[in-house]
Scaffold this active site. Structure first.
Site, mmCIF file in Angstrom:
data_model
loop_
_atom_site.group_PDB
_atom_site.id
_atom_site.type_symbol
_atom_site.label_atom_id
_atom_site.label_comp_id
_atom_site.label_asym_id
_atom_site.label_seq_id
_atom_site.Cartn_x
_atom_site.Cartn_y
_atom_site.Cartn_z
ATOM 1 N N GLY A 41 0.807 -1.173 -0.157
ATOM 2 C CA GLY A 41 -0.027 -0.107 -0.094
ATOM 3 C C GLY A 41 0.671 1.266 0.287
ATOM 4 N N GLU A 57 -0.790 0.730 -6.131
ATOM 5 C CA GLU A 57 0.242 0.339 -5.014
ATOM 6 C C GLU A 57 0.434 -0.947 -4.936
ATOM 7 O OE1 GLU A 57 2.273 2.284 -3.187
ATOM 8 O OE2 GLU A 57 1.657 4.187 -3.670
ATOM 9 N N GLU A 61 4.580 -2.238 -6.063
ATOM 10 C CA GLU A 61 5.348 -2.897 -5.083
ATOM 11 C C GLU A 61 5.485 -4.343 -5.091
ATOM 12 O OE1 GLU A 61 4.362 0.390 -1.500
ATOM 13 O OE2 GLU A 61 3.484 -1.523 -1.237
ATOM 14 N N GLU A 117 11.239 -8.482 -0.690
ATOM 15 C CA GLU A 117 10.774 -9.715 -0.965
ATOM 16 C C GLU A 117 9.264 -9.659 -0.515
ATOM 17 O OE1 GLU A 117 12.300 -12.980 1.654
ATOM 18 O OE2 GLU A 117 13.305 -11.278 3.004
#
Length: 151
Positions: A41, A57, A61, A117
């Site tokens: 987020g 978002e 990511e 990760e």
């Protein structure tokens, strides 16, 4: 390094997060700014809808495109939602809207520098260290309430 549970906010910011489900587990990512695991987020950009921000978002990511579901909760309590970003943002009281979502397809993250990760986890196998302000969002998401909580 990002500090949680900061005091004396200098500004307020609107953010989104998502509890993204796939095969009975939900998606977490490990942040590059502090090494903590949490929900994907970030901040809503000017001129952007909340739903578009959540989809953007998560994709930026993690690379996952999502089908956005219902609202889990709205989080604004200054006792838990002031974050010191120790950068250009300073101390921000973050108002967060957390959504349920379903993972649809994995692609390549567009901001890979933000994520060290990622993986899918169950609530009883959370990695550590964990973003402390995300714990309540996960608890609320696991509760399966029909209506969103406001905290």
């Amino acid at each position: 390094m990002t500090q949680y549970f900061a005091k004396d906010p200098e500004s307020i910011g609107l953010s989104v997060s998502a509890m993204v489900w796939r095969s009975g587990k939900f998606l977490l990512m490990r942040r590059s700014d502090n090494g903590h695991w949490g929900l994907p987020g970030g901040f809503v950009e000017p001129g952007e809808s909340i739903s578009d921000a959540a989809r953007r978002e998560v994709f930026e990511e993690t690379g996952w495109s999502i089908k956005l579901g219902g609202l889990i909760g709205v989080y604004s309590d200054p006792a838990t939602q002031v974050v010191d970003y120790r950068s250009s943002r300073g101390r921000v009281q973050v108002v967060n809207l957390c959504f349920r979502a379903e993972a649809v397809e994995q692609g390549e993250p567009t901001t890979p520098g933000e994520t060290l990760e990622m993986g899918f986890f169950t609530a009883d196998s959370l990695p550590s260290p964990f973003v402390p302000i995300h714990s309540v969002r996960i608890e609320d998401g696991m509760a399966g309430r029909a209506e969103a909580v406001v905290r």
